[in-house]
Design a protein around this motif. Structure first.
Motif, PDB file in Angstrom:
ATOM      1  N   UNK A  30      11.662  11.902 -21.334  1.00  0.00           N
ATOM      2  CA  UNK A  30      11.634  10.651 -20.595  1.00  0.00           C
ATOM      3  C   UNK A  30      12.962  10.351 -19.915  1.00  0.00           C
ATOM      4  N   UNK A  31      12.934  10.271 -18.588  1.00  0.00           N
ATOM      5  CA  UNK A  31      14.145   9.871 -17.873  1.00  0.00           C
ATOM      6  C   UNK A  31      14.449   8.399 -18.133  1.00  0.00           C
ATOM      7  N   UNK A  32      13.424   7.601 -18.418  1.00  0.00           N
ATOM      8  CA  UNK A  32      13.657   6.193 -18.739  1.00  0.00           C
ATOM      9  C   UNK A  32      14.439   6.080 -20.046  1.00  0.00           C
ATOM     10  N   UNK A  72      16.206  12.378 -29.088  1.00  0.00           N
ATOM     11  CA  UNK A  72      15.179  11.360 -28.815  1.00  0.00           C
ATOM     12  C   UNK A  72      14.702  11.460 -27.371  1.00  0.00           C
ATOM     13  N   UNK A  73      15.635  11.642 -26.443  1.00  0.00           N
ATOM     14  CA  UNK A  73      15.276  11.780 -25.024  1.00  0.00           C
ATOM     15  C   UNK A  73      14.479  13.067 -24.821  1.00  0.00           C
ATOM     16  N   UNK A  74      14.950  14.158 -25.423  1.00  0.00           N
ATOM     17  CA  UNK A  74      14.272  15.457 -25.296  1.00  0.00           C
ATOM     18  C   UNK A  74      12.857  15.373 -25.857  1.00  0.00           C
ATOM     19  N   UNK A  84      27.233   8.719 -17.470  1.00  0.00           N
ATOM     20  CA  UNK A  84      26.592   7.456 -17.110  1.00  0.00           C
ATOM     21  C   UNK A  84      26.881   7.114 -15.643  1.00  0.00           C
ATOM     22  N   UNK A  85      28.134   7.248 -15.241  1.00  0.00           N
ATOM     23  CA  UNK A  85      28.503   6.976 -13.843  1.00  0.00           C
ATOM     24  C   UNK A  85      27.796   7.950 -12.893  1.00  0.00           C
ATOM     25  N   UNK A  86      27.771   9.229 -13.270  1.00  0.00           N
ATOM     26  CA  UNK A  86      27.111  10.233 -12.434  1.00  0.00           C
ATOM     27  C   UNK A  86      25.623   9.948 -12.314  1.00  0.00           C
ATOM     28  N   UNK A  87      25.024   9.497 -13.395  1.00  0.00           N
ATOM     29  CA  UNK A  87      23.590   9.196 -13.415  1.00  0.00           C
ATOM     30  C   UNK A  87      23.245   8.162 -12.333  1.00  0.00           C
ATOM     31  N   UNK A  99      23.044   1.807 -23.453  1.00  0.00           N
ATOM     32  CA  UNK A  99      23.403   1.420 -24.804  1.00  0.00           C
ATOM     33  C   UNK A  99      22.258   0.850 -25.618  1.00  0.00           C
ATOM     34  N   UNK A 100      21.039   1.023 -25.133  1.00  0.00           N
ATOM     35  CA  UNK A 100      19.881   0.515 -25.873  1.00  0.00           C
ATOM     36  C   UNK A 100      19.574   1.414 -27.071  1.00  0.00           C
TER      37      UNK A 100
END
Length: 119
Positions: free
Chosen positions: A54-56, A48-50, A11-14, A64-65
């Motif tokens: 979606x980068x969003x 779910x992301x894959x 998360x920090x790296x993102x 945490x959504x």
């Protein structure tokens, strides 16, 4: 970047990646989702992301959504996990530079750019 949606250092790296991309058009980051077994919900979130490509959705995961229920095959995610394993990557985040150099862990944007530019 081998990335886990439940990893606090990812998360920090993102956020640091976003800073770099805002300043440097000559740099690209490819995210390879690699959920770690220690994060019990990471696999479902990564899938779910894959599925959404979606980068969003990755941003949403880091915030945490709640993510949508995955609606695709897990084949690509399993390939990501196998690739990480074959390369000896067992943690996240782990960055691999175009010359094959590996950097495990988080760095702030300025140090990360030094590493990227050192190639």
């Amino acid at each position: 970047v081998f990335d886990d949606p439940d990893c606090p250092f990812c998360k920090k790296l993102h956020e640091e990646i976003k800073r770099i991309l805002a300043k440097r058009s000559d740099v690209a980051f490819y995210i390879i989702l690699n959920p770690l077994p220690m994060h019990k919900d990471a696999y479902k979130k990564a899938l779910a992301v894959q599925c959404a490509k979606s980068s969003k959705l990755l941003d949403d995961a880091f915030m945490g959504k709640t993510l949508p229920v995955p609606d695709c095959s897990n084949e690509q995610l399993e390939k990501n996990i196998a690739l990480a394993k074959s390369l000896g990557i067992s943690g996240a985040p782990t960055l691999v530079r175009e010359d094959g150099a590996v950097l495990p862990g988080y760095l702030p944007a300025d140090k990360l750019m030094e590493w990227i530019d050192a190639k």
